[in-house]
Design a protein around this motif. Structure first.
Motif, PDB file in Angstrom:
ATOM      1  N   ALA A 264     -15.377   6.036  -7.462  1.00  0.00           N
ATOM      2  CA  ALA A 264     -13.768   6.001  -7.615  1.00  0.00           C
ATOM      3  C   ALA A 264     -13.434   7.334  -6.602  1.00  0.00           C
ATOM      4  O   ALA A 264     -14.090   7.802  -6.067  1.00  0.00           O
ATOM      5  CB  ALA A 264     -13.468   6.289  -8.994  1.00  0.00           C
ATOM      6  N   VAL A 265     -11.834   7.142  -6.475  1.00  0.00           N
ATOM      7  CA  VAL A 265     -11.193   8.117  -5.473  1.00  0.00           C
ATOM      8  C   VAL A 265     -10.460   9.081  -6.664  1.00  0.00           C
ATOM      9  O   VAL A 265      -9.750   8.499  -7.475  1.00  0.00           O
ATOM     10  CB  VAL A 265     -10.124   7.512  -4.587  1.00  0.00           C
ATOM     11  N   GLY A 266     -10.945  10.215  -6.822  1.00  0.00           N
ATOM     12  CA  GLY A 266     -10.113  11.063  -7.369  1.00  0.00           C
ATOM     13  C   GLY A 266     -11.293  12.390  -7.966  1.00  0.00           C
ATOM     14  O   GLY A 266     -12.310  12.235  -7.601  1.00  0.00           O
ATOM     15  N   GLU A 267     -10.901  13.496  -8.716  1.00  0.00           N
ATOM     16  CA  GLU A 267      -9.629  13.234  -9.471  1.00  0.00           C
ATOM     17  C   GLU A 267      -8.341  13.597  -8.561  1.00  0.00           C
ATOM     18  O   GLU A 267      -8.425  14.662  -7.847  1.00  0.00           O
ATOM     19  CB  GLU A 267      -9.525  13.934 -10.675  1.00  0.00           C
ATOM     20  N   CYS A 268      -7.452  12.677  -8.871  1.00  0.00           N
ATOM     21  CA  CYS A 268      -6.302  12.968  -7.966  1.00  0.00           C
ATOM     22  C   CYS A 268      -4.835  12.587  -8.664  1.00  0.00           C
ATOM     23  O   CYS A 268      -5.148  12.033  -9.773  1.00  0.00           O
ATOM     24  CB  CYS A 268      -6.300  12.036  -6.792  1.00  0.00           C
ATOM     25  N   GLY A 269      -4.008  13.182  -8.286  1.00  0.00           N
ATOM     26  CA  GLY A 269      -2.572  12.660  -9.225  1.00  0.00           C
ATOM     27  C   GLY A 269      -1.629  13.780  -8.988  1.00  0.00           C
ATOM     28  O   GLY A 269      -1.606  14.416  -8.105  1.00  0.00           O
TER      29      GLY A 269
END
Ligand code: ZN
Length: 272
Positions: free
Chosen positions: A109-114
């Motif tokens: 997965a890509v993240g943690e982003c937000g």
């Protein structure tokens, strides 16, 4: 190795585990709990990939946490006592760096982003938007799901996902109400819950109403230790306590809930 559980979001690469990291991971795997080691900036994304490469049953997510963008929130559990002098300056998201890490088959997965308007104020909105969009685009390119960190910013996050995301993902530490939950579920995003559900009823309505195949379990270790281990460092081995709690809240058989939540993780992160 037989896995029956999945910790969708943990940080065993953090300094909090420097003394016994290998034992912590082995304890979890021996209990049948696979781990997604989630990166928060370049250093912790790189060490997440290294841990995943060295262990069957361990995978990695790579990304830049919103609290390390405009300013960098210094957390001693993450980085130790050193490096505090750099905290006024965040990391600029370097797509090439993360794309290179993303070549590993163990990156799921890509993240943690937000977006986080709780720990860093809304004056940093522009840089948070830019950094989040760049990571959504990288996830689109790598065709990997997003691992989302969203705090006090669900409306803006939903807007950016609708505009940019071609992939789905998981909303880590979901803390919204049912009205917000429904909107993420409609976009195809799963919701994951931590040990917080063992000591508050705040999320019971969402956990009851969500389709079982859209829920994931996570520890967010070293944080948010579940009952009865409150006050101690958290570990992925505590995932069964969270799954038990989800089953109890929903009033469904434990075995059914455990099997489905593990199947959900395999589906969302395409675990091999
Ligand atoms: Zn995290």
């Amino acid at each position: 190795m037989e896995l029956n559980y999945f910790d969708a979001h943990a940080h065993p690469q953090f300094v909090a585990y420097d003394a016994d990291r290998e034992e912590v991971i082995q304890r979890s795997l021996a209990a049948g709990v696979g781990i997604n080691v989630v990166g928060t900036q370049q250093s912790t994304s790189k060490s997440a990939v290294e841990l995943a490469a060295a262990h069957e049953g361990v995978w990695a997510s790579i990304g830049l946490h919103p609290i390390h963008t405009a300013k960098s929130n210094h957390d001693t559990k993450e980085l130790g006592e050193g490096g505090k002098e750099f905290t006024s300056r965040g990391e600029k998201f370097d797509t090439d760096f993360y794309r290179e890490l993303g070549r590993s088959k163990k990156v799921i997965a890509v993240g943690e982003c937000g977006l986080d308007y709780y720990r860093i104020d809304e004056s940093t909105k522009d840089i948070q938007f830019e950094t989040f969009i760049a990571q959504i685009e990288l996830a689109n390119e790598l065709e990997k799901p997003l691992m989302l960190h969203i705090r006090n910013a669900y409306g803006d996050a939903l807007m950016l996902l609708k505009q940019h995301a071609k992939v789905k993902g998981d909303v880590h530490f979901f803390a919204g109400d049912w009205h917000i939950a429904k909107q993420f579920l409609e976009l195809g995003f799963t919701l994951s819950f931590t040990g917080v559900i063992t000591f508050t009823h705040e999320y019971d309505e969402v956990i009851k109403n969500a389709p079982l195949d859209m829920l994931l379990s996570e520890t967010d270790a070293p944080y948010i230790t579940p009952v009865p281990f409150r006050g101690r460092r958290n570990e992925s081995i505590h995932i069964p306590l969270i799954v038990e709690r989800i089953a109890a809240i929903r009033g469904e058989p434990l075995e059914k809930v455990q099997t489905q939540i593990y199947a959900n993780a395999r589906r969302v992160f395409a675990l091999l």
